[in-house]
Design a protein around this motif. Structure first.
Motif, PDB file in Angstrom:
ATOM      1  N   ILE A 160      -5.480   4.672  -4.750  1.00 31.96           N
ATOM      2  CA  ILE A 160      -5.131   5.513  -4.983  1.00 31.96           C
ATOM      3  C   ILE A 160      -3.154   5.210  -4.789  1.00 31.96           C
ATOM      4  O   ILE A 160      -2.838   5.710  -5.244  1.00 31.96           O
ATOM      5  CB  ILE A 160      -5.054   6.686  -3.546  1.00 31.96           C
ATOM      6  N   LYS A 161      -4.045   3.606  -3.634  1.00 29.89           N
ATOM      7  CA  LYS A 161      -2.372   3.468  -3.651  1.00 29.89           C
ATOM      8  C   LYS A 161      -1.368   2.811  -5.335  1.00 29.89           C
ATOM      9  O   LYS A 161      -0.409   3.150  -5.281  1.00 29.89           O
ATOM     10  CB  LYS A 161      -2.227   2.184  -2.356  1.00 29.89           C
ATOM     11  N   GLN A 190      -2.523   3.857  -8.142  1.00 32.93           N
ATOM     12  CA  GLN A 190      -1.774   5.343  -9.086  1.00 32.93           C
ATOM     13  C   GLN A 190      -0.856   5.535  -8.587  1.00 32.93           C
ATOM     14  O   GLN A 190       0.360   5.271  -9.735  1.00 32.93           O
ATOM     15  CB  GLN A 190      -2.393   6.014  -8.832  1.00 32.93           C
ATOM     16  N   MET A 191      -0.240   5.672  -7.490  1.00 33.92           N
ATOM     17  CA  MET A 191       1.081   6.070  -6.481  1.00 33.92           C
ATOM     18  C   MET A 191       2.082   5.186  -7.046  1.00 33.92           C
ATOM     19  O   MET A 191       3.336   5.471  -7.377  1.00 33.92           O
ATOM     20  CB  MET A 191       0.935   6.881  -5.111  1.00 33.92           C
ATOM     21  N   GLN A 225       5.814   6.070  -6.189  1.00 30.12           N
ATOM     22  CA  GLN A 225       5.723   6.150  -4.671  1.00 30.12           C
ATOM     23  C   GLN A 225       5.014   4.689  -3.820  1.00 30.12           C
ATOM     24  O   GLN A 225       3.704   4.815  -3.934  1.00 30.12           O
ATOM     25  CB  GLN A 225       4.696   7.345  -4.640  1.00 30.12           C
ATOM     26  N   THR A 226       5.128   3.938  -2.975  1.00 28.95           N
ATOM     27  CA  THR A 226       4.765   2.526  -2.095  1.00 28.95           C
ATOM     28  C   THR A 226       4.419   3.094  -0.728  1.00 28.95           C
ATOM     29  O   THR A 226       3.955   1.750   0.078  1.00 28.95           O
ATOM     30  CB  THR A 226       5.056   1.983  -2.460  1.00 28.95           C
ATOM     31  N   LEU A 267       3.652   5.254   0.849  1.00 34.38           N
ATOM     32  CA  LEU A 267       2.202   6.860   1.726  1.00 34.38           C
ATOM     33  C   LEU A 267       2.281   6.980   2.676  1.00 34.38           C
ATOM     34  O   LEU A 267       1.132   6.076   3.126  1.00 34.38           O
ATOM     35  CB  LEU A 267       1.197   7.293  -0.075  1.00 34.38           C
ATOM     36  N   GLN A 306      -1.891  11.515   4.620  1.00 34.95           N
ATOM     37  CA  GLN A 306      -1.950  11.660   3.511  1.00 34.95           C
ATOM     38  C   GLN A 306      -3.365  11.286   2.776  1.00 34.95           C
ATOM     39  O   GLN A 306      -3.797  10.894   1.063  1.00 34.95           O
ATOM     40  CB  GLN A 306      -0.592  11.353   2.642  1.00 34.95           C
ATOM     41  N   LEU A 307      -2.980   9.561   2.764  1.00 35.71           N
ATOM     42  CA  LEU A 307      -4.422   8.826   1.759  1.00 35.71           C
ATOM     43  C   LEU A 307      -5.485   9.484   2.662  1.00 35.71           C
ATOM     44  O   LEU A 307      -6.439   9.088   1.281  1.00 35.71           O
ATOM     45  CB  LEU A 307      -4.293   7.249   2.324  1.00 35.71           C
TER      46      LEU A 307
END
Length: 440
Positions: free
Chosen positions: A371-372, A374-375, A380-381, A383, A387-388
């Motif tokens: 997820i990290k 992709q974001m 978006q580094t 998050l 939320q993660l």
């Protein structure tokens, strides 16, 4: 009920299931009684249908259904309790004299047994683990790509080197009428390129289809035709130039750094190069690891000797799909899958002998890391952890997705295990050298 096993050899066995009338009669009777309560038969009130009539109409089908249920349940329980390690599924043996009118039944199933073998991780010849670096040329090309991505497009009236052309290709005889967009640098033939340089918006230029672009696939795409038609195509093409555009690259400044990496993440050209190098080599590390996994798989399959119940597996492959295969098709399918099946058995033994397990926290950690990544692609580094966690839980609630991630997590555990146990040698090289060495 009686179940017996006869080993034909080390890889093949036959299991026999004997079912007596007392094993199934109560179940059949119970189902028929329920049918009697609910059956709608003309001339009889609901629940008052004679038992004999119900048995006559439904007895045979209920008998077959209940015996088959009992058979499958008993066979599965037997295989589990006896801890038989089988390949594929049991195959029923044909019985010419079988009769459902009998009271007692015997069923036989062929089994393919997993072989006994040992796995050695003591490789004297080291296996190469490629460590791939990003060289200056690659980093410079990446910077140019970023500048191009965030640059400006300026309309021009005349084609020059590096300019983009929007136009329409025509050839009525070849039934070609296609809008296309391409850069003048994509044109291969010198004669074609010479005709285009200096051409103005609104003009028509006659080009040769031969050597117009680098390959048949590109030519087919630009002309809107099939590759078969594009192969060996030798015609004149009229190109009507609709637009000419110059792509001006963005300047290397803080505005560009912030747009691409996020505000304040990169603050100089030197930091830009370091970041590109680090990001590229992180991706390259995954490719190096995948190649290592491929090479280890090859090594283990080649150096772990055992036989498979080939004849049984071909029979099983023949009937296990939606469409039954011919003998030749089943043999071909087996030969294609033999190496993969062998590695599955080797991998399973390594996992069991070394207690390699994927825990819930492993799945969560891998999911959050993805997820990290992709974001980060969207700038978006940072998050929040809460939320993660929420996103990861939603991803893992999908069973198919969770299974896929579990398989990837086990591959990572195996990879880490191989790195620790096997004799490896590191070879550092550029990405281009890696591609040339591994894939060419």
């Amino acid at each position: 009920m009686n179940i017996t096993l006869e080993n034909k050899d080390a890889l093949n066995a036959v299991v026999k299931v004997d079912i007596a009338k007392e094993d199934y009669s109560d179940k059949v009777e119970k189902v028929l009684n329920n049918y009697r309560k609910t059956a709608n038969i003309p001339g009889f009130r609901k629940g008052k249908v004679p038992k004999g009539l119900v048995k006559k109409q439904y007895g045979q089908s209920v008998l077959v259904d209940e015996v088959n249920k009992l058979l499958q349940e008993s066979l599965n329980n037997y295989l589990t309790e006896e801890k038989l390690d089988i390949l594929g599924n049991p195959l029923p043996k044909p019985q010419d004299n079988f009769n459902w009118e009998d009271d007692d039944y015997s069923f036989e199933f062929e089994l393919g047994l997993a072989p006994e073998f040992e796995v050695s991780l003591d490789n004297k010849e080291p296996i190469t683990h490629y460590v791939i670096s990003a060289d200056d040329e690659m980093i410079d090309n990446q910077i140019k790509m970023i500048q191009k991505q965030y640059g400006k497009i300026i309309a021009q009236n005349e084609v020059k080197e590096g300019f983009n052309i929007e136009g329409t290709f025509h050839n009525p005889e070849a039934e070609i009428e296609q809008d296309a967009s391409f850069n003048i640098d994509e044109v291969e033939g010198k004669t074609n390129k010479k005709k285009l340089i200096g051409a103005k918006t609104g003009e028509q230029v006659t080009l040769k289809s031969t050597k117009l672009f680098k390959d048949t696939a590109t030519l087919a795409s630009k002309l809107g035709i099939d590759e078969d038609k594009a192969e060996g195509l030798k015609v004149d093409l009229t190109l009507t130039i609709n637009e000419v555009n110059e792509q001006v690259p963005a300047e290397l400044n803080q505005e560009l750094f912030d747009k691409y990496f996020g505000e304040g993440e990169v603050n100089s050209e030197e930091e830009l190069k370091e970041r590109i190098k680090a990001d590229s080599e992180k991706t390259f590390a995954q490719q190096g690891d995948q190649q290592l996994l491929n090479d280890v798989t090859e090594y283990l399959v080649e150096n772990t000797t055992f036989d498979l119940p080939a004849e049984f597996l071909q029979k099983w492959l023949k009937v296990q799909g939606e469409k039954e295969l011919t003998d030749e098709e089943a043999k071909e399918e087996y030969e294609k899958s033999e190496k993969g099946l062998k590695y599955q058995l080797i991998e399973g033994k390594i996992i069991n002998q070394n207690d390699l397990q994927v825990q819930a926290e492993d799945l969560k950690a891998m999911t959050k890391e993805r997820i990290k990544m992709q974001m980060a692609q969207f700038g978006q580094t940072d998050l929040p952890e809460e939320q993660l966690d929420d996103i990861a839980n939603r991803v893992l609630s999908n069973q198919d997705e969770a299974k896929k991630i579990a398989e990837q997590a086990m591959s990572q555990k195996l990879l880490d295990f191989y790195k620790e146990k096997l004799n490896l040698k590191e070879e550092k090289l550029s990405y281009k050298a890696f591609i040339d060495k591994v894939y060419k």
